[in-house]
Enzyme design. Structure first.
Site, PDB file in Angstrom:
ATOM      1  N   CYS A 132       0.926   8.631  11.140  1.00  0.00           N
ATOM      2  CA  CYS A 132      -0.115   9.685  11.427  1.00  0.00           C
ATOM      3  C   CYS A 132      -1.049   9.086  12.471  1.00  0.00           C
ATOM      4  O   CYS A 132      -0.637   8.019  13.152  1.00  0.00           O
ATOM      5  CB  CYS A 132      -1.108   9.747  10.136  1.00  0.00           C
ATOM      6  N   HIS A 148      -0.431  -0.870   6.105  1.00  0.00           N
ATOM      7  CA  HIS A 148       0.388  -1.345   5.013  1.00  0.00           C
ATOM      8  C   HIS A 148       1.816  -0.898   5.259  1.00  0.00           C
ATOM      9  O   HIS A 148       2.552  -0.058   4.475  1.00  0.00           O
ATOM     10  CB  HIS A 148      -0.189  -0.756   3.754  1.00  0.00           C
ATOM     11  N   CYS A 171      -9.526   3.610  11.004  1.00  0.00           N
ATOM     12  CA  CYS A 171      -9.090   4.981  11.152  1.00  0.00           C
ATOM     13  C   CYS A 171     -10.501   5.824  11.116  1.00  0.00           C
ATOM     14  O   CYS A 171     -11.348   5.941  10.299  1.00  0.00           O
ATOM     15  CB  CYS A 171      -8.087   5.419   9.819  1.00  0.00           C
ATOM     16  N   GLU A 211      -9.658  -0.214   1.405  1.00  0.00           N
ATOM     17  CA  GLU A 211     -10.472   1.057   1.939  1.00  0.00           C
ATOM     18  C   GLU A 211     -11.662   1.413   1.091  1.00  0.00           C
ATOM     19  O   GLU A 211     -12.803   1.507   1.372  1.00  0.00           O
ATOM     20  CB  GLU A 211      -9.623   2.272   2.095  1.00  0.00           C
ATOM     21  N   THR A 268      -9.100   8.349   1.165  1.00  0.00           N
ATOM     22  CA  THR A 268      -8.518   9.090   1.981  1.00  0.00           C
ATOM     23  C   THR A 268      -6.870   9.317   1.727  1.00  0.00           C
ATOM     24  O   THR A 268      -6.335  10.463   2.019  1.00  0.00           O
ATOM     25  CB  THR A 268      -8.524   8.818   3.297  1.00  0.00           C
ATOM     26  N   CYS A 310      -7.037  12.684   3.764  1.00  0.00           N
ATOM     27  CA  CYS A 310      -6.744  12.811   5.293  1.00  0.00           C
ATOM     28  C   CYS A 310      -5.739  13.941   5.268  1.00  0.00           C
ATOM     29  O   CYS A 310      -4.951  14.205   4.532  1.00  0.00           O
ATOM     30  CB  CYS A 310      -6.310  11.637   5.737  1.00  0.00           C
ATOM     31  N   ASN A 361      -0.669   5.665   0.124  1.00  0.00           N
ATOM     32  CA  ASN A 361      -0.125   7.060   0.488  1.00  0.00           C
ATOM     33  C   ASN A 361       1.349   7.190   0.026  1.00  0.00           C
ATOM     34  O   ASN A 361       1.581   8.062  -0.312  1.00  0.00           O
ATOM     35  CB  ASN A 361      -0.666   7.598   1.767  1.00  0.00           C
TER      36      ASN A 361
END
Length: 344
Positions: free
Chosen positions: A33, A62, A117, A147, A185, A215, A245
Site C-alpha cells: 500500500c 511487518h 503511515c 499501532e 486501521t 485503511c 492485515n
C-alpha cells in the site's frame, strides 16, 4: 478475470488431460500500500543520505523479507529507542509511536525520521481531539499491536481497548457516558462494523469518525479476497505471521467459504493443502513484497498450477508525500527504490 502470460517454470508439465485444469487467480489489488511504500522508501533514503547504520524502532513494516533486506543495507532494528546510540538517526515505524516514545527520543537527542503511515497519524489526531473533549476513547483493536499501543499513548488515562462485541458488554461505563470510538486501521471491516454496532447499542452519547478508520488498502484487499473465496477452492495469502492485515485477509477468506492459509513465503507452502484443489486464489498483505508472491506462483507451477489469471479489482493510485528532508528535489516523493517498487 483476464489471463496473463508469465514465464512459469514447469509449464510443460501440466496435469494429464483427465485431470481438472489447475489454475491460479491473482487478486487485484494486492501487496504494498502507499503507507508501506513510503515507510520502506524512508529507510532506504535515510541510508542513502546518512549512511549505515540507520536505526529503526520496531520493524518498519511487518514483513520478514523487507526487514532482512534492509538489514543487509545497513538498517538496525531495535525494540526501543533506548537502544539507539545518543544522537543517531532513528526511524519510527509505519505503525506510529506514543508521545512518551517521542519524548524519550528527544531526551536522547536522536535524529528522528517519522515513517508513521498518514492514515495512522490521522487516528492519533482524532484521539487527541476526543481527549480534549473529555470523552472516554474506546479503541477497537488488538491491545498488543504496535499501532494500538501508539494511539492509546496519546491519552492513556482516557483510552480503553476493545476487541470484540463481548468486550463492549463488559465495559464498566454507564450508558450515557460521553464516549468516542476509534479503530486500528488494519482490522477486518466486517468484524469492526459489528463491534461498532455493539457500541452504538450500548451508549447513547457516542461519536466517531465520519468514515471508517480501516485503511483503504485493507478494505480493498479484503474485498478482493472475498471475490477469490467465492470462486476458488483454496486461498493463500502471502504475508508474515505478525502482519495484522494479512491475518485478517485469511480470516475473511474463511468467513466467505474458502479454505485459506497464511504463507510467509514459498518455503512455507504445505503441499497437503493442495489435495483435490484445482483452483487457487492468491493475494498478499499490504506489507508483503511482490517477489514473495512470484516465488509462490513459481513453486505452484512446479506442482502443475500453470494457468495464471489476474482478477479485476479496485485500482489504487494513492501516493503519500515523503518528509521534506528526504524527498527527491522538486518532487515531494521518494526516488524509486528496488524494495518499494517491486512488481510481478
Amino acid at each position: 478475470m483476464s489471463t496473463i502470460s508469465l514465464p512459469i517454470p514447469g509449464a510443460a508439465a501440466a496435469g494429464a488431460p483427465h485431470e481438472p485444469a489447475k489454475r491460479i487467480a491473482l487478486a487485484q489489488p494486492r501487496g504494498f500500500c502507499a503507507g508501506v511504500r513510503r515507510a520502506i522508501g524512508i529507510v532506504e533514503r535515510a541510508l542513502d543520505l546518512h549512511g549505515a547504520p540507520v536505526y529503526v524502532r520496531k520493524e518498519i513494516v511487518h514483513n520478514h523479507h523487507i526487514v532482512a533486506e534492509l538489514e543487509k543495507r545497513g538498517a538496525r532494528f531495535v525494540d526501543s529507542e533506548e537502544e539507539v546510540p545518543t544522537g543517531a538517526v532513528c526511524v519510527f515505524s509505519a505503525h506510529g509511536v506514543s508521545p512518551a516514545v517521542r519524548t524519550s527520543a528527544a531526551n536522547r537527542r536522536l535524529d528522528v525520521i517519522d515513517a508513521t503511515c498518514p492514515l495512522v497519524a490521522k487516528v492519533h489526531q482524532s484521539a487527541l481531539r476526543y481527549a480534549r473533549d473529555e470523552r472516554t476513547i474506546l479503541l477497537v483493536g488488538h491491545a498488543d499491536h504496535e499501532e494500538v499501543e501508539g494511539v492509546r499513548g496519546e491519552a492513556p488515562e482516557r483510552t480503553l481497548v476493545v476487541e470484540t462485541e463481548e468486550d463492549v458488554e463488559r465495559l464498566d461505563l454507564p450508558a450515557d457516558a460521553p464516549v468516542a470510538y476509534l479503530t486500528q486501521t488494519t482490522l477486518s471491516f466486517d468484524e469492526t462494523t459489528r463491534v461498532v454496532e455493539a457500541l452504538r447499542r450500548r451508549f447513547t452519547d457516542l461519536v466517531g469518525p465520519a468514515g471508517s478508520d480501516i485503511c483503504y488498502a485493507s478494505q480493498n484487499r479484503q474485498n478482493a479476497v472475498k471475490t477469490l473465496a467465492r470462486s476458488n477452492d483454496l486461498v493463500l495469502v502471502v504475508g508474515s505471521r505478525n502482519s495484522s492485515n494479512s491475518i485478517r485477509m485469511v480470516e475473511v477468506a474463511r468467513e466467505h467459504g474458502a479454505a485459506a492459509h497464511l504463507v510467509p513465503d514459498a518455503g512455507h507452502l504445505d503441499e497437503s493443502w493442495l489435495t483435490s484443489v484445482s483452483r487457487i486464489g492468491i493475494s498478499s498483505g499490504a506489507s508483503a513484497p511482490e517477489v514473495l508472491v512470484r516465488g509462490l506462483v513459481d513453486r505452484l507451477a512446479t506442482l502443475g498450477y500453470t494457468d495464471v489469471e489476474v482478477a479485476e479489482g479496485t485500482p489504487e493510485d494513492v501516493v503519500f508525500s515523503m518528509p521534506a528532508r528526504l524527498a527527491a528535489p522538486g518532487t515531494g516523493r521518494v526516488p524509486r527504490t528496488s524494495l518499494a517498487d517491486e512488481a510481478l
